[in-house]
Scaffold this motif. Structure first.
Motif: not given
Length: 319
Positions: A218-235
């Motif tokens: 998830p850290a790599r996903l967060l690095d790409l996420l823009s300001e105010g974005g959402a990180l969602v985990s389903y598994a």
């Protein structure tokens, strides 16, 4: 459907009702359905192990599946004998017959095996797309485990809704297949993935990140996420705690959410996504490769296959 946690009383009632309604004839508004196929999911194994609460016994397992109408009860005029239908979520699909009442609709022509996987993966992908971020046409979404059932569903639904997807996978051999299925960018999920994607999309906004791996992925996903974005985990395929940098999370004012389809009302939230996805399955735009199909009598072998990996179906109907 229940709107509380998997271990809540409402969830237990859902399981219990699947047992208590095992009658012979359909009541008004019900149909008798002969179950044909039901996926065997890791979720089902977690229920057996007591990891998602302890529903009352006796218990019929099978979170999703597809069946054919045998008989329609009084007042049912939208379905007839022979129609193929998606079974309601958590209806208890590992049995030859059941009597669901709500949310059934006639499926178009297409693969029965593919339709059997409509109940969980497409709603998971579709609701993640709609419930956590203000996505605009042309907007970017990033996900890992893009070759999974949810990952492929997200690619198909995002494309149909006008969004673009960045897809991380572990195996280069699926690049061409996912691209043909509508993925805009496919990269190996590794140390250089973020830099490669940023080179490709520049400063474009990535409003949603979707994780099912856990650990440091998830850290790599967060690095790409823009300001105010959402990180969602389903598994969590790794079973490891999610690891993200707190300062990055704070600096981007990002939000983190956990997702389970059973938390959403079936009629108003889950079912519309199933209806949306059904034509995509029928056309081949949404296709999930199958690992194996087992008879219900071979449940132990099927469980071993699921643990090894790969989409596994149970053939419930008797030949």
């Amino acid at each position: 459907m229940p709107s509380r946690s998997p271990g809540s009383e409402s969830r237990r009632t859902s399981y219990a009702s699947s047992i208590s309604r095992s009658r012979t004839l359909p009541a008004p508004g019900e149909v008798k359905v002969a179950v044909e196929f039901s996926p065997l999911n890791l979720h089902d194994l977690k229920v057996v192990r007591g990891e998602l609460g302890r529903p009352p016994l006796p218990l019929v397992l099978g979170s999703e599946g597809v069946g054919r109408v045998v008989e329609a009860g009084p007042g049912v005029d939208t379905l007839a004998a022979g129609d193929l239908v998606v079974l309601p979520l958590l209806a208890g699909a590992w049995r030859e017959r059941l009597l669901p009442a709500d949310g059934l609709f006639r499926l178009p022509e297409g693969s029965v095996e593919q339709f059997s996987m409509l109940g969980i993966n497409p709603p998971t992908a579709g609701l993640i797309l709609s419930e956590y971020a203000d996505l605009r046409p042309g907007g970017w979404i990033v996900q890992n485990a893009a070759n999974s059932g949810v990952g492929r569903s997200l690619i198909a639904l995002a494309k149909a809704r006008g969004f673009r997807t960045i897809n991380f996978v572990r195996d280069e051999s699926v690049f061409a297949e996912l691209t043909a299925a509508g993925a805009d960018i496919v990269r190996l999920d590794g140390a250089t993935a973020v830099e490669e994607v940023r080179t490709a999309i520049g400063d474009a906004r990535v409003g949603l990140a979707v994780d099912s791996v856990g650990g440091d992925a998830p850290a790599r996903l967060l690095d790409l996420l823009s300001e105010g974005g959402a990180l969602v985990s389903y598994a969590s395929a790794t079973g490891q705690p999610m690891s993200v940098d707190a300062l990055t999370l704070i600096g981007k004012r990002a939000t983190v959410h956990g997702f389970f389809a059973g938390h959403f009302d079936y009629a108003t939230k889950v079912l519309p996504v199933i209806r949306e996805a059904a034509p995509l399955v029928a056309s081949g735009a949404l296709f999930v490769p199958l690992g194996a199909v087992f008879d219900l009598d071979d449940i132990h072998t099927a469980i071993e296959q699921v643990i090894r990996g790969g989409k596994t179906l149970l053939k419930v109907a008797r030949s």
